[in-house]
Design a protein around this motif. Structure first.
Motif, short mmCIF file in Angstrom:
data_model
loop_
_atom_site.label_atom_id
_atom_site.label_comp_id
_atom_site.label_asym_id
_atom_site.label_seq_id
_atom_site.Cartn_x
_atom_site.Cartn_y
_atom_site.Cartn_z
N HIS A 185 0.83 -1.20 0.00
CA HIS A 185 0.00 0.00 0.00
C HIS A 185 0.87 1.25 0.00
O HIS A 185 0.55 2.25 -0.67
CB HIS A 185 -0.93 -0.01 1.22
CG HIS A 185 -1.79 1.22 1.32
ND1 HIS A 185 -2.87 1.46 0.49
CD2 HIS A 185 -1.72 2.31 2.15
CE1 HIS A 185 -3.43 2.61 0.80
NE2 HIS A 185 -2.75 3.15 1.80
N THR A 225 3.88 1.64 -1.32
CA THR A 225 4.44 1.88 -2.66
C THR A 225 3.39 2.51 -3.58
O THR A 225 3.72 3.34 -4.42
CB THR A 225 4.97 0.58 -3.29
OG1 THR A 225 3.93 -0.38 -3.41
CG2 THR A 225 6.10 -0.01 -2.45
N GLN A 226 2.13 2.10 -3.41
CA GLN A 226 1.07 2.73 -4.21
C GLN A 226 0.88 4.19 -3.80
O GLN A 226 0.62 5.06 -4.65
CB GLN A 226 -0.25 1.96 -4.01
CG GLN A 226 -0.18 0.50 -4.44
CD GLN A 226 0.25 0.32 -5.88
OE1 GLN A 226 -0.19 1.06 -6.76
NE2 GLN A 226 1.13 -0.64 -6.12
N THR A 227 1.04 4.47 -2.51
CA THR A 227 0.94 5.85 -2.03
C THR A 227 2.08 6.70 -2.60
O THR A 227 1.86 7.85 -2.99
CB THR A 227 0.98 5.89 -0.49
OG1 THR A 227 -0.09 5.10 0.02
CG2 THR A 227 0.85 7.32 0.03
N LEU A 260 3.43 6.37 -5.41
CA LEU A 260 3.11 6.63 -6.80
C LEU A 260 2.11 7.78 -6.94
O LEU A 260 2.23 8.60 -7.86
CB LEU A 260 2.54 5.35 -7.42
CG LEU A 260 2.31 5.35 -8.94
CD1 LEU A 260 3.62 5.55 -9.68
CD2 LEU A 260 1.65 4.05 -9.36
N LYS A 261 1.17 7.85 -6.01
CA LYS A 261 0.09 8.83 -6.11
C LYS A 261 0.38 10.15 -5.40
O LYS A 261 -0.12 11.20 -5.78
CB LYS A 261 -1.20 8.23 -5.54
CG LYS A 261 -1.66 6.98 -6.25
CD LYS A 261 -2.80 6.30 -5.49
CE LYS A 261 -3.17 4.96 -6.11
NZ LYS A 261 -4.20 4.25 -5.30
N ASP A 262 1.18 10.08 -4.33
CA ASP A 262 1.40 11.25 -3.47
C ASP A 262 2.89 11.55 -3.42
O ASP A 262 3.65 10.91 -2.69
CB ASP A 262 0.86 10.96 -2.07
CG ASP A 262 0.87 12.20 -1.16
OD1 ASP A 262 1.68 13.11 -1.42
OD2 ASP A 262 0.10 12.23 -0.19
N ASP A 263 3.32 12.53 -4.17
CA ASP A 263 4.75 12.84 -4.27
C ASP A 263 5.32 13.34 -2.94
O ASP A 263 6.51 13.13 -2.67
CB ASP A 263 4.99 13.88 -5.36
CG ASP A 263 6.47 14.06 -5.66
OD1 ASP A 263 7.11 13.07 -6.08
OD2 ASP A 263 7.00 15.17 -5.44
N TYR A 291 4.69 12.17 0.03
CA TYR A 291 5.10 10.98 0.78
C TYR A 291 6.38 10.39 0.19
O TYR A 291 7.27 9.95 0.92
CB TYR A 291 3.98 9.93 0.75
CG TYR A 291 3.26 9.79 2.06
CD1 TYR A 291 2.25 10.69 2.42
CD2 TYR A 291 3.59 8.79 2.97
CE1 TYR A 291 1.58 10.58 3.62
CE2 TYR A 291 2.94 8.67 4.17
CZ TYR A 291 1.93 9.56 4.50
OH TYR A 291 1.30 9.45 5.70
N THR A 309 10.77 6.96 -10.92
CA THR A 309 10.32 5.73 -11.57
C THR A 309 11.29 4.59 -11.27
O THR A 309 10.88 3.47 -10.96
CB THR A 309 10.20 5.92 -13.09
OG1 THR A 309 9.27 6.95 -13.35
CG2 THR A 309 9.76 4.64 -13.77
N SER A 311 7.95 1.08 -17.87
CA SER A 311 7.86 2.49 -17.51
C SER A 311 8.44 3.40 -18.58
O SER A 311 8.52 4.60 -18.39
CB SER A 311 8.59 2.72 -16.18
OG SER A 311 8.04 1.91 -15.17
#
Length: 604
Positions: A534, A536-538, A540-543, A545, A568, A589
């Motif tokens: 979770h 790692t997904q954060t 990706l979405k929240d720079d 963090y 990336t 990527s």
């Protein structure tokens, strides 16, 4: 990512023919310009350019053809060593004295490894320059056979009941003690390692090497290592200690066996002295323990070229911590297993048998020393007994040869219910790698923790880690519940203001301070695999963090953010502990293999 490997001067000249990345680039940023992509590079001034991958295919094949021809006659080994040394000098891969010394150091072992192998120039250059320069199948896929025992049903991890015992585990890695560290010497020099008597004096614009250590291409003075041990001794008690290697400094062109053994003995005895005889320490061998660096021949290599000189001393120095059966397998191949407490054992791996830089694997890279088959047997026996296992090692599995990495990943998938923790070092920074189920690569089932180094190399604060593990009671999971990373802030430690004057002097009692606690910093309820997935997904979405992770990753000392291609590459590295998945992620990527290689290089 990119801890660029400045330490791998190791495979230099004769050794440089085997996958040595750029020098002075251990700092995880992603430098250079390539294919229209602009990278941030906070360490441009620290680079010592050295990269075999910068060589052309034609040059590579020419040099290897020279080596092959020379090796047809024993009388020509001096000639080939001289030729390669001269090539090193003329290509300006390092200073002349470094080229000559590293050639001499690597000559005998490297030539013997080539004589024992079936390497052709096109095969060698396929490894070193890339697949466009040839085909190499010595590292062809191979499989470790697993027992025909059905995998037990998967039980998702759950937090322990409130008030359950918790084990407090000290983790040390990458000490890199430099016995020639000199306060006041130049931090920036032409050699791959500075802050030494031979580094000269700094220019009037720059400070010299600090008392407790320095940001730059520098390792640590012994006093800093002892200060850490004094600190952790007072901060005990410890249930046990994991210590994952790399004791010597990065002066890999001028090391001798006697020096390596002296450093192994000195640090082992200091740990025993400060922590006391009651604390069990479980070590793992790093890639710097040997000389030449990265040189770990399989057990079938006998005589003076074998690693017995190193393994025998390890067994002797670690005998106070380990049972006799563990010492026997250390003497055989540098790995072992031991019971930590009822219901938990440790398996300490010699990860040099998976390393691309270990040129002895050119002779045979199929499960060297039978270590993975041995690991399967350890895990199966533990499963039969209802034990949990912690795996420790130096090099993270995602940085290994493809086939070794795949087999390790496969083994972990089979024994996910038995392996309760994986602990590594080597990259010098604070990171992790994920494991997923092999069927879908979507169910998170494990995480390899990669702890930061004690050394400052390159441009880092000294650091260490404390793991909080589900403790000793009948149904314990022995999973990691939390961890803390501590650092020594060198700016404060070296330039302390001494009252009543305003003069800047070093702090006689420097403070090792908490940098962060994982659950608090990342807002995770637990440190189970699903939580890391979770996170790692954060990222990706929240720079925001992600940039926080980037700062903590470098132990609180970094000068630029990580964006675009840099980010990336980091996310690809975190996402999979399997080497071929890292490459696939990079390509998906939109990164070329050339860029992907520059983004993530293992430290040495």
């Amino acid at each position: 990512m990119n801890p660029f490997s400045s330490c791998r001067l190791a495979a230099f000249c004769l050794g440089f023919l085997l996958a040595v990345p750029p020098f002075g680039r251990s700092f995880p940023f992603h430098g250079g310009q390539s294919e229209g992509l602009k990278f941030v590079d906070p360490l441009q001034a620290l680079r010592v350019e050295f990269s075999w991958r910068n060589a052309s295919c034609a040059l590579c094949k020419t040099l290897f053809t020279l080596v092959d021809i020379a090796l047809l006659s024993q009388t020509n080994t001096e000639r080939v060593a001289h030729t390669v040394g001269q090539a090193c000098i003329h290509l300006r891969l390092a200073e002349e004295h470094v080229c000559r010394e590293i050639t001499e150091l690597f000559r005998d072992d490297f030539i013997l490894a080539l004589q024992e192998s079936v390497l052709w120039p096109s095969e060698a250059c396929a490894v070193l320059v890339g697949s466009s320069c040839g085909h190499f199948d010595i590292y062809a896929p191979w499989n470790v056979t697993l027992p025909q025992v059905p995998k037990p049903p998967v039980v998702p991890p759950s937090p322990p009941k409130p008030g359950s015992p918790v084990s407090r585990v000290l983790f040390l890695t990458d000490v890199h003690w430099d016995s020639e560290y000199a306060e006041g010497s130049a931090v920036d020099c032409k050699d791959p390692l500075c802050c030494r008597n031979s580094s000269g004096i700094p220019s009037w614009k720059h400070r010299g090497a600090g008392y407790w250590g320095s940001y730059g291409k520098c390792d640590l003075p012994l006093r800093t290592v002892e200060n850490l041990l004094e600190h952790v001794a007072k901060d005990g008690p410890w249930d046990w200690v994991y210590w994952t290697g790399d004791i010597p400094a990065h002066n890999v062109w001028s090391q001798t066996r006697s020096q390596q053994l002296n450093e192994l003995t000195t640090i082992s005895r200091l740990i025993h002295k400060y922590l006391g005889p009651e604390v069990k320490v479980y070590p793992a061998v790093g890639n710097h323990e040997s000389t030449p660096v990265n040189s770990f021949p399989p057990p079938f290599i006998h005589g003076n070229h074998s690693s017995q000189w190193l393994y025998n001393t390890m067994a002797e120095e670690w005998s106070a911590w380990l049972p006799e059966e563990a010492l026997e397998t250390i003497r055989h191949g540098g790995f072992y297993t031991a019971q930590v407490q009822p219901g938990l054992r440790v398996a300490s791996l010699n990860m040099n048998f998976c390393a691309k830089e270990n040129y002895w694997l050119l002779v045979n890279s199929t499960d060297p020393a039978g270590q993975l088959l041995w690991l399967v047997n350890v895990l199966q026996e533990a499963e039969n007994k209802g034990e949990k296992v912690h795996i420790i090692g130096h090099i993270p599995p995602g940085l290994c040869l493809n086939s070794w990495s795949w087999n390790y990943y496969h083994i972990f998938n089979r024994y996910e219910g038995t392996v309760a923790g994986q602990f590594f070092g080597h990259t010098h920074v604070d990171e992790f790698q994920m494991f997923y189920d092999e069927e879908t690569l979507s169910r998170p089932l494990g995480v390899a923790f990669i702890a930061p180094s004690l050394t400052t190399y390159i441009n880092l604060n000294p650091g260490f880690r404390i793991y909080y593990v589900d403790g000793r009671y009948p149904e314990s999971s022995h999973l990691v519940l939390d961890y803390e990373t501590f650092i020594l802030n060198l700016t404060e430690a070296n330039y302390h203001v001494a009252p009543p004057t305003t003069d800047s002097v070093h702090d006689p009692n420097p403070k090792w301070t908490l940098l962060y606690r994982a659950t608090t910093a990342y807002g995770m309820p637990t440190l189970f695999p699903a939580d890391w997935d979770h996170l790692t997904q954060t990222f990706l979405k929240d720079d925001h963090y992600f940039q926080k992770f980037w700062y903590l990753m470098h132990k609180g000392h970094i000068s630029a953010p990580c964006k675009d291609t840099c980010k990336t590459g980091i996310l690809c590295f975190l996402h999979s502990a399997r080497a071929d998945e890292l490459k696939r992620c990079n390509l998906q990527s939109g990164l070329s293999l050339k860029v992907a290689r520059s983004i993530k290089k293992p430290m040495c």
